[in-house]
Write an enzyme that holds these catalytic residues in place. Structure first.
Site, PDB file in Angstrom:
ATOM      1  N   GLY A   1       0.837  -1.213   0.000  1.00 32.32           N
ATOM      2  CA  GLY A   1       0.000   0.000   0.000  1.00 32.32           C
ATOM      3  C   GLY A   1       0.862   1.248   0.000  1.00 32.32           C
TER       4      GLY A   1
ATOM      5  N   ARG B   1       1.650  -4.980  -5.639  1.00 37.26           N
ATOM      6  CA  ARG B   1       1.688  -6.250  -4.910  1.00 37.26           C
ATOM      7  C   ARG B   1       2.213  -7.280  -5.907  1.00 37.26           C
ATOM      8  NH1 ARG B   1      -2.719  -3.424  -2.180  1.00 37.26           N
ATOM      9  NH2 ARG B   1      -1.825  -3.061  -0.125  1.00 37.26           N
TER      10      ARG B   1
ATOM     11  N   ASP C   1       3.903  -4.193   6.726  1.00 34.04           N
ATOM     12  CA  ASP C   1       4.292  -5.502   7.290  1.00 34.04           C
ATOM     13  C   ASP C   1       4.369  -6.593   6.225  1.00 34.04           C
ATOM     14  OD1 ASP C   1       1.453  -5.438   7.145  1.00 34.04           O
ATOM     15  OD2 ASP C   1       1.348  -7.134   8.515  1.00 34.04           O
TER      16      ASP C   1
ATOM     17  N   THR D   1       3.467   3.148   5.596  1.00 30.44           N
ATOM     18  CA  THR D   1       2.074   2.705   5.489  1.00 30.44           C
ATOM     19  C   THR D   1       1.192   3.683   6.247  1.00 30.44           C
ATOM     20  OG1 THR D   1       0.457   1.085   6.271  1.00 30.44           O
ATOM     21  CG2 THR D   1       2.565   1.036   7.365  1.00 30.44           C
TER      22      THR D   1
ATOM     23  N   ASP E   1      -1.379   2.893   7.747  1.00 32.92           N
ATOM     24  CA  ASP E   1      -2.056   2.177   8.833  1.00 32.92           C
ATOM     25  C   ASP E   1      -1.351   2.307  10.181  1.00 32.92           C
ATOM     26  OD1 ASP E   1      -3.685   1.336   6.813  1.00 32.92           O
ATOM     27  OD2 ASP E   1      -2.840  -0.675   6.674  1.00 32.92           O
TER      28      ASP E   1
ATOM     29  N   ASP F   1       0.531   0.269  11.566  1.00 33.11           N
ATOM     30  CA  ASP F   1       0.401  -0.997  12.293  1.00 33.11           C
ATOM     31  C   ASP F   1       1.711  -1.790  12.320  1.00 33.11           C
ATOM     32  OD1 ASP F   1       0.389  -1.443   9.583  1.00 33.11           O
ATOM     33  OD2 ASP F   1      -1.153  -2.991   9.626  1.00 33.11           O
TER      34      ASP F   1
ATOM     35  N   ARG G   1      -6.960  -1.532   7.805  1.00 38.12           N
ATOM     36  CA  ARG G   1      -6.837  -2.996   7.747  1.00 38.12           C
ATOM     37  C   ARG G   1      -7.145  -3.667   9.074  1.00 38.12           C
ATOM     38  NH1 ARG G   1      -2.053  -5.256   4.002  1.00 38.12           N
ATOM     39  NH2 ARG G   1      -0.811  -3.963   5.361  1.00 38.12           N
TER      40      ARG G   1
HETATM   41  P1  ADP Z   1       2.122  -3.941   2.792  1.00 39.22           P
HETATM   42  O1  ADP Z   1       3.592  -3.779   2.700  1.00 39.22           O
HETATM   43  O2  ADP Z   1       1.372  -2.683   2.490  1.00 39.22           O
HETATM   44  O3  ADP Z   1       1.674  -4.629   4.065  1.00 39.22           O
HETATM   45  P2  ADP Z   1       1.199  -6.288   1.200  1.00 39.22           P
HETATM   46  O4  ADP Z   1       0.675  -7.030   2.377  1.00 39.22           O
HETATM   47  O5  ADP Z   1       0.306  -6.091   0.050  1.00 39.22           O
HETATM   48  O6  ADP Z   1       1.740  -4.844   1.532  1.00 39.22           O
HETATM   49  O7  ADP Z   1       2.521  -7.052   0.697  1.00 39.22           O
HETATM   50  C1  ADP Z   1       3.309  -6.517  -0.353  1.00 39.22           C
HETATM   51  C2  ADP Z   1       4.028  -7.639  -1.063  1.00 39.22           C
HETATM   52  O8  ADP Z   1       4.950  -8.264  -0.154  1.00 39.22           O
HETATM   53  C3  ADP Z   1       3.151  -8.786  -1.558  1.00 39.22           C
HETATM   54  O9  ADP Z   1       2.556  -8.504  -2.792  1.00 39.22           O
HETATM   55  C4  ADP Z   1       4.158  -9.921  -1.662  1.00 39.22           C
HETATM   56  O10 ADP Z   1       4.932  -9.797  -2.835  1.00 39.22           O
HETATM   57  C5  ADP Z   1       5.072  -9.638  -0.474  1.00 39.22           C
HETATM   58  N1  ADP Z   1       4.651 -10.463   0.696  1.00 39.22           N
HETATM   59  C6  ADP Z   1       3.654 -10.184   1.570  1.00 39.22           C
HETATM   60  N2  ADP Z   1       3.545 -11.155   2.500  1.00 39.22           N
HETATM   61  C7  ADP Z   1       4.480 -12.084   2.187  1.00 39.22           C
HETATM   62  C8  ADP Z   1       4.880 -13.340   2.756  1.00 39.22           C
HETATM   63  N3  ADP Z   1       4.282 -13.843   3.849  1.00 39.22           N
HETATM   64  N4  ADP Z   1       5.894 -14.015   2.155  1.00 39.22           N
HETATM   65  C9  ADP Z   1       6.514 -13.514   1.074  1.00 39.22           C
HETATM   66  N5  ADP Z   1       6.188 -12.345   0.491  1.00 39.22           N
HETATM   67  C10 ADP Z   1       5.194 -11.624   1.030  1.00 39.22           C
END
Ligand code: ADP
Length: 332
Positions: free
Chosen positions: A12, A73, A104, A127, A129, A131, A173
């Site tokens: 995000g 993503r 995260d 982010t 959020d 969080d 979230r």
């Molecule tokens: P944010 O950083 O905003 O929390 P996302 O949760 O959408 O974003 O995660 C961003 C990207 O990080 C995902 O599209 C994926 O490529 C990678 N990612 C997220 N979780 C995992 C995981 N458990 N293992 C490996 N890659 C991950």
């Protein structure tokens, strides 16, 4: 010693990511490191899509929302093959240090990558959020509070004119930082956040009690309920229906949505982004890896990447207490 540093923005997007890219570029220049930017989050690693970042390319960036590297993503990256491909590309591009600005999920992704790539990995929290454990704030959070607050101010004008009840959904979230602070700063009458939402039955009773108490005290007036996303079953539609069932009909739902991610970053986000960008580059070439840089009590800190998602950051107790007082006792 001069290193080759790569930076990307993932997940995000948040206002201030650009300010952080700029700070990293300036600090790299000062330290004699080369800097490249991978585009579209982890997709850039898989596609070997990167650009050279110089002081020229980051000029005038501090005030721009969004991210010039774009964010995305990337499902494929989460697989073993995906991370292996990213690691191979990082080796081919002779990258020593990867800086990931994200939330995260992006940090989980960075940890996943560390099993396949032995270069240095540094996370910077970006982010709306907030969080992320281990830092008082995340880049983008303060701007998002301001955006939500000023949107609710506008909602209040029309709510007051028609003496209506408005439900305003804000992002977050699984955390109520944004909702709580937007509600407090906009003088909203009630907030629903995951941290202290009890149940539909419990909260609807409190809301009805407050609406009745307020109306007995002031006559028919507006009433604004800030709702964090993903908390009330079936969201604003579910809450509207619950209010209708209690005889409250004049309800208008508003979802603030993606406007909360946009806009020029406010000063706190620029300051945080600048401090953390510079601090991260100061660690380039050191033995510190798989860490996030954050800020606690206005001082930069390092946190093991894994703690950032495995531990939970609590809401500010004093703010919770103030909000609960305003929600529960004002008119009783
Ligand atoms: P944010 O950083 O905003 O929390 P996302 O949760 O959408 O974003 O995660 C961003 C990207 O990080 C995902 O599209 C994926 O490529 C990678 N990612 C997220 N979780 C995992 C995981 N458990 N293992 C490996 N890659 C991950």
């Amino acid at each position: 010693m001069s290193k080759r540093v790569a930076i990307l923005t993932s997940g995000g997007d948040a206002p201030g990511m650009n300010a952080c890219i700029r700070a990293v570029a300036i600090a790299c220049k000062g330290a004699g490191h080369e800097l490249v930017g991978y585009k579209h989050g982890y997709n850039g690693l898989l596609e070997q899509e990167f650009i050279s970042l110089s002081l020229d390319s980051t000029h005038n960036l501090i005030q721009q929302g969004g991210t010039v590297l774009h964010s995305a993503r990337c499902k494929a990256f989460a697989s073993i093959e995906g991370a292996n491909c990213a690691a191979t590309n990082l080796r081919k591009a002779r990258i020593d240090t990867l800086i990931v600005i994200g939330g995260d999920g992006s940090f989980r992704g960075a940890s996943h990558l560390s099993q396949f790539w032995d270069g240095q990995i540094i996370g910077i929290p970006g982010t709306i959020d907030n969080d992320i454990y281990g830092t008082d704030a995340t880049i983008g959070y303060y701007t998002a509070i301001d955006t939500a607050m000023s949107s609710i101010d506008k909602v209040r004008d029309t709510a007051d004119a028609f003496e209506r009840i408005f439900l305003v959904e804000v992002m977050g979230r699984h955390a109520g930082f944004l909702a709580l602070n937007a509600a407090l700063s906009s003088a909203s009458d009630y907030v629903i956040v995951p941290e202290f939402f009890v149940s539909e039955k419990h909260d609807i009773e409190l809301i009805i009690k407050q609406i009745k108490a307020q109306r007995a005290f002031k006559g028919t007036v507006s009433f604004i309920i800030v709702v964090a996303e993903n908390v009330w079953p079936n969201g604003l539609a579910g809450l509207t229906e619950a209010l209708n069932q209690h005889g409250i009909d004049d309800v208008r739902p508003v979802t603030l949505g993606h406007v909360q991610r946009g806009g020029s970053p406010v000063s706190q986000d620029r300051l945080l982004a600048t401090t953390l960008g510079e601090y991260a580059v100061g660690l380039v070439g050191s033995t510190h890896t798989n860490i996030m840089v954050g800020e606690v009590n206005q001082r930069p800190v390092m946190v093991p990447l894994e703690e950032t998602w495995s531990k939970t950051k609590a809401l500010n107790e004093a703010r919770v207490s103030t909000m609960k007082t305003l929600m529960n006792e004002r008119y009783s």
